[in-house]
Design an enzyme around this catalytic site. Structure first.
Site, mmCIF file in Angstrom:
data_model
loop_
_atom_site.group_PDB
_atom_site.id
_atom_site.type_symbol
_atom_site.label_atom_id
_atom_site.label_comp_id
_atom_site.label_asym_id
_atom_site.label_seq_id
_atom_site.Cartn_x
_atom_site.Cartn_y
_atom_site.Cartn_z
ATOM 1 N NE ARG A 1 -0.518 1.217 4.018
ATOM 2 C CZ ARG A 1 0.697 1.658 4.382
ATOM 3 N NH1 ARG A 1 1.735 0.856 4.489
ATOM 4 N NH2 ARG A 1 0.892 2.944 4.619
ATOM 5 N NE ARG B 1 -6.229 0.543 -3.050
ATOM 6 C CZ ARG B 1 -5.814 0.846 -1.811
ATOM 7 N NH1 ARG B 1 -4.549 0.728 -1.495
ATOM 8 N NH2 ARG B 1 -6.674 1.263 -0.909
ATOM 9 C CD GLN C 1 -3.944 0.876 7.015
ATOM 10 O OE1 GLN C 1 -4.713 1.016 7.977
ATOM 11 N NE2 GLN C 1 -4.345 0.951 5.768
ATOM 12 C CG ASP D 1 -2.620 7.455 0.362
ATOM 13 O OD1 ASP D 1 -1.589 6.786 0.247
ATOM 14 O OD2 ASP D 1 -3.382 7.349 1.326
ATOM 15 C CG ASN E 1 -3.184 10.032 4.537
ATOM 16 O OD1 ASN E 1 -2.478 9.304 3.831
ATOM 17 N ND2 ASN E 1 -3.084 10.047 5.854
ATOM 18 C CE LYS E 2 -5.843 3.743 4.362
ATOM 19 N NZ LYS E 2 -6.656 3.015 3.340
#
Lengths: 322, 322
Positions: free
Chosen positions: B50, B92, B190, B231, B241-242
């Protein structure tokens, strides 16, 4: 209307207190049989029951004591009441058990002074109080239904012990179909295990999200209101609730989403800063399903609750007091 | 300084691409052997790797293609490059793989036009680019160390692929001992599995918290800064981002905590609203350790990312782009 087992999760049957083991839901609906005050303290400490269930256990434990035939004199009974109150009070720091136990001790001392049949008088008082609470909670469910009926999709956090599922059913029977998002509520997964379970059981649509998805639900206007419960209220309107509630409140303000809270008003504590926060065992965070998930040697920090300042509350849906 | 395996989690060795299986950490440090482009797409889709690891896989997959002796002509090679780029791009949605694959396709067309030795030229370009990225990431680690050295306790979310652990070590060798709180980062853990693991391995103190505890850490001033990765960045400074990053950013503003983000600046997307958000399989939320945790029949909603508007950023620690 179906009543969720979580609405009234502890009750006395003959000499035994039946306590719903919330840690087994959704896999099993099973009741723990509590026969002594020390067993009662244990089910509270280990969170076999929580939130409203704890208060039922606290109150019912005194009913258990009243049934103890080894206690012969009134004096011994009152002494036992004081001992039991002390043990219950210190079982979980964030909960105001002393407000309830203090009330019961007051009844005991008053009845003793007035030379009443102590056991009978106390039994009547405690059972009457429980009956009253039941009625006032049902009233609050109606108030909750009146508040949420103007919304379509509601986010909730942790578990409000049956009231949300009942309010949603009231709305539904009035033709208002509300659906819910429930945070999973780490680390104990109350939202996943309890809230999603009872809403689903009541035929109310519910979708689970990670606690991390709250801001997205609000920013993208997927939800249009938030409803949470409260474990303890202050004179100024601040309240304590399950860890994560504060951040949801802050986000609701930022994204302009109405934030409702179910409260049990109390003036014993002035403001939120005075509420002690229980720090629970790190293993409850680091282990998932009893197996350690976190890497070896890493520590965890698990404050069980947080405090929401009253400025974040759109409306408190209060239980009627007295 | 110890380099975390997460800093460079995929590399080519002869004809095989070794990809660190991040789903097995912290239990095992094991590499998946990727031999074909479709295997590469699979490790990305299933999140075996990832964040930065995915970019290494994307770049390295073209090196794998260059080693394929069944591709005889330059024309067939370029066609294969286009096919592989297409498959990677759609693996993705939130990730700008097309920025990288587009660059490589540009090199291929240019080299073909200039009649160069296509394989050799492409190999040099890709390997040179990888080498450059490595240097620029090490520069960013230094910048990060310069930024965080004035703080004592830092909160991080998800995983920034080795850079935080390295920056903390730089600070430590300069006599600045920084400790960390890591959110566990549900649903993929994570923070628990990767960040806590690599910080601990690097000898840096780290404590895990539930994602729900962020507001408490800030309100009680337990942490004095936040560092997250990104990201994808936009021209206006917004970044994706996450999932969970947006709420941490909002909270940091509310509680006046500096919020730092590691970025890879890009002007391809104008602002955050234009970044597509990947909705991942609900089972990744509803199951924990492969076993369903949520009650039967309950649905899940798992947006993989969220977007943080630039107004919440105290400072972006950007990778040098030339």
């Amino acid at each position: 209307m179906k009543e969720s087992p979580l609405f009234w999760p502890a009750f006395l049957k003959k000499d035994v207190l039946f306590v719903l083991d919330e840690t087994l839901i959704p896999e099993k609906v099973k009741y723990i049989q509590v026969k002594t005050p020390s067993q009662a303290v244990k089910v509270i400490k280990t969170m076999k029951t929580r939130a409203f269930g704890q208060f039922l256990v606290v109150l019912s434990t005194f009913l258990l004591v009243l049934k103890d035939k080894n206690i012969k004199s009134d004096k011994a009974l009152v002494k036992k009441f004081f001992d039991v109150a002390h043990a219950l009070n210190k079982s979980r720091p964030t909960f105001p058990f002393s407000e309830v136990t203090g009330m019961i001790l007051g009844w005991a001392q008053k009845a003793q002074k007035e030379n009443k049949d102590l056991r009978l008088s106390l039994q009547k008082s405690i059972e009457g109080f429980l009956f009253g609470i039941r009625g006032r909670r049902l009233e609050r469910v109606q108030k909750l239904a009146d508040t949420i009926k103007k919304h379509k999709v509601i986010l909730t956090h942790c578990n409000v012990s049956g009231e949300l599922a009942m309010a949603a059913q009231i709305c539904k029977s009035a033709g208002k179909n509300i659906s819910f998002f429930a945070t999973e509520t780490r680390p104990y997964f109350q939202g996943s295990r309890l809230t999603a379970w009872e809403l689903k059981k009541a035929g109310v649509p519910v979708t689970l999200v990670a606690d991390n998805a709250v801001a997205t639900l609000m920013r993208d206007k997927i939800i249009d209101a938030v409803v949470v419960g409260s474990d303890r209220s202050c004179a100024n309107g601040d309240f304590a609730n399950k860890i994560g509630t504060l951040q949801i409140a802050v986000l609701a303000k930022e994204f302009d989403v109405p934030f409702y809270v179910l409260t049990q008003p109390s003036n014993k504590v002035k403001n939120g800063g005075d509420i002690p926060i229980e720090i629970r065992d790190e293993n409850e965070l680091l282990k998932v399903r009893g197996k350690r998930f976190a890497p070896k040697g890493v520590k965890g920090f698990y404050p069980g609750f947080d405090v929401v300042p009253h400025k974040f509350i759109t409306k408190a849906i209060a239980i009627n007091v007295n």
